[in-house]
Scaffold this active site. Structure first.
Site, short mmCIF file in Angstrom:
data_model
loop_
_atom_site.label_atom_id
_atom_site.label_comp_id
_atom_site.label_asym_id
_atom_site.label_seq_id
_atom_site.Cartn_x
_atom_site.Cartn_y
_atom_site.Cartn_z
N ASP A 111 0.84 -1.19 0.00
CA ASP A 111 0.00 0.00 0.00
C ASP A 111 0.89 1.26 0.00
O ASP A 111 1.79 1.37 -0.83
CB ASP A 111 -0.95 -0.08 1.20
CG ASP A 111 -2.06 0.95 1.16
OD1 ASP A 111 -3.11 0.66 0.55
OD2 ASP A 111 -1.88 2.03 1.75
N ASP A 252 -8.07 -7.20 -5.25
CA ASP A 252 -7.92 -5.89 -4.61
C ASP A 252 -8.77 -4.87 -5.37
O ASP A 252 -8.59 -4.69 -6.57
CB ASP A 252 -6.44 -5.48 -4.64
CG ASP A 252 -6.15 -4.25 -3.80
OD1 ASP A 252 -7.01 -3.37 -3.68
OD2 ASP A 252 -5.02 -4.17 -3.27
N HIS A 280 -6.72 -7.10 -0.95
CA HIS A 280 -5.69 -6.08 -0.69
C HIS A 280 -4.68 -6.56 0.35
O HIS A 280 -3.48 -6.44 0.16
CB HIS A 280 -6.36 -4.79 -0.23
CG HIS A 280 -5.40 -3.68 0.05
ND1 HIS A 280 -4.58 -3.15 -0.92
CD2 HIS A 280 -5.12 -3.01 1.20
CE1 HIS A 280 -3.83 -2.19 -0.38
NE2 HIS A 280 -4.14 -2.10 0.90
#
Length: 300
Positions: A111, A252, A280
């Site tokens: 991320d 995701d 994710h």
């Protein structure tokens, strides 16, 4: 605070009056693990346990998150650039006073850890030996200015409305949704694990960091993080000769397969593990397969 699977000693680096928490476990070549939003170093618990017998595992909590201090916006900038400066200070501290080597670092990114980690790496390319890329980006969105559907509502609420920002702080909705299927994960987390992901929340302080991370997402040239993200993307070619492993959850809703395609274009020799049943938080959904793959990659 009950944190199953997180039996680690806490370390802190104080800088400009703010204490940043980090895990520092094991000996050997350093592996730097960088989380994103809205998670913290708890995300890396299984990987740390697996690697610490052969590697030195360093996993910081970004300021405002995890077990780090949670200052107000009057005391901390909450920008991509400030995050990179924090990482610079931490790694310099580990090298100068804690016996960490100057070279041979593996950077593991998820991320927001991608732009933070690669912006740091572009400052110190000689330090970086390998990259592990997990559902992240370190370049402008290959979709262009088109916002992914999963981000449209939170971006609009945070950037365009005061009510949205207040709701964000009051209910901590972004972090709560991220621990539920089908948003951040595809299979339901055990209740105690979900509680651990949310445990460091102390109310408004923690939620400011989560909100500001979303607000700092660089969509186009008018956004504050855009110049640094663009420069970081341009620097990726410096690492074309480094071994790269990509672990990707294909379900995701934000970092979709086009993002994976862009990473593969940048690093065509990368070892790729794509998981059609993972979202994710790929280290939650596919840890049984991904953690051994990373172990084997580092041994090679």
């Amino acid at each position: 605070m009950t944190l199953p699977g997180y039996p680690f000693t806490s370390h802190f680096l104080t800088r400009a009056g703010l204490s940043q928490h980090y895990v520092d476990e094991g000996d050997g070549a350093p592996v730097l693990m960088l989380h994103g939003n809205p998670s913290w170093s708890y995300l890396w618990r299984r990987l740390i346990v697996a690697l610490r017998t052969e590697h030195r595992c360093v996993a910081p909590d970004h300021i405002g998150m995890g077990l780090s201090d949670k200052p107000g916006e009057d005391r901390y900038a909450y920008t991509l650039a400030s995050r990179v400066d924090d990482l610079d200070a931490l790694t310099d501290h580990l090298i100068a006073t804690e016996g960490a080597p100057e070279r041979g670092w593996t950077v593991v990114m998820h991320d927001w850890g991608g732009p933070i980690g690669m912006a740091w790496a572009s400052r110190h390319p000689e330090r970086v030996a390998r990259l592990v890329v997990l559902n992240t980006a370190a370049f402008p969105n290959p979709h262009g200015a088109r916002v992914r559907p999963a981000l449209r509502l939170p971006l609009w609420l945070l950037r365009e409305t005061r009510v949205g920002a207040r709701l964000f702080l009051r209910h901590h909705a972004f972090a709560r949704l991220a621990t539920l299927p089908p948003f951040g994960v595809r299979r339901r987390l055990p209740r105690e694990v979900r509680d651990a992901f949310l445990a460091p929340d102390d109310g408004r302080g923690h939620r400011v960091a989560v909100r500001r991370f979303v607000g700092d997402i660089p969509i186009g040239p008018g956004d504050g993080a855009w110049p640094l993200l663009t420069r970081t993307g341009e620097s990726l070619g410096e690492f074309a000769d480094r071994p790269v492993l990509i672990g990707w959850g294909l379900r995701d809703p934000v970092f979709d397969p086009l993002m994976l395609t862009e990473w593969r274009r940048r690093f065509p020799a990368a070892e790729v593990h794509a998981f059609p049943d993972a979202g994710h938080y790929v280290l939650e959904d596919a840890y049984e397969r991904l953690v051994p793959a990373i172990e084997a990659f580092l041994r090679r």
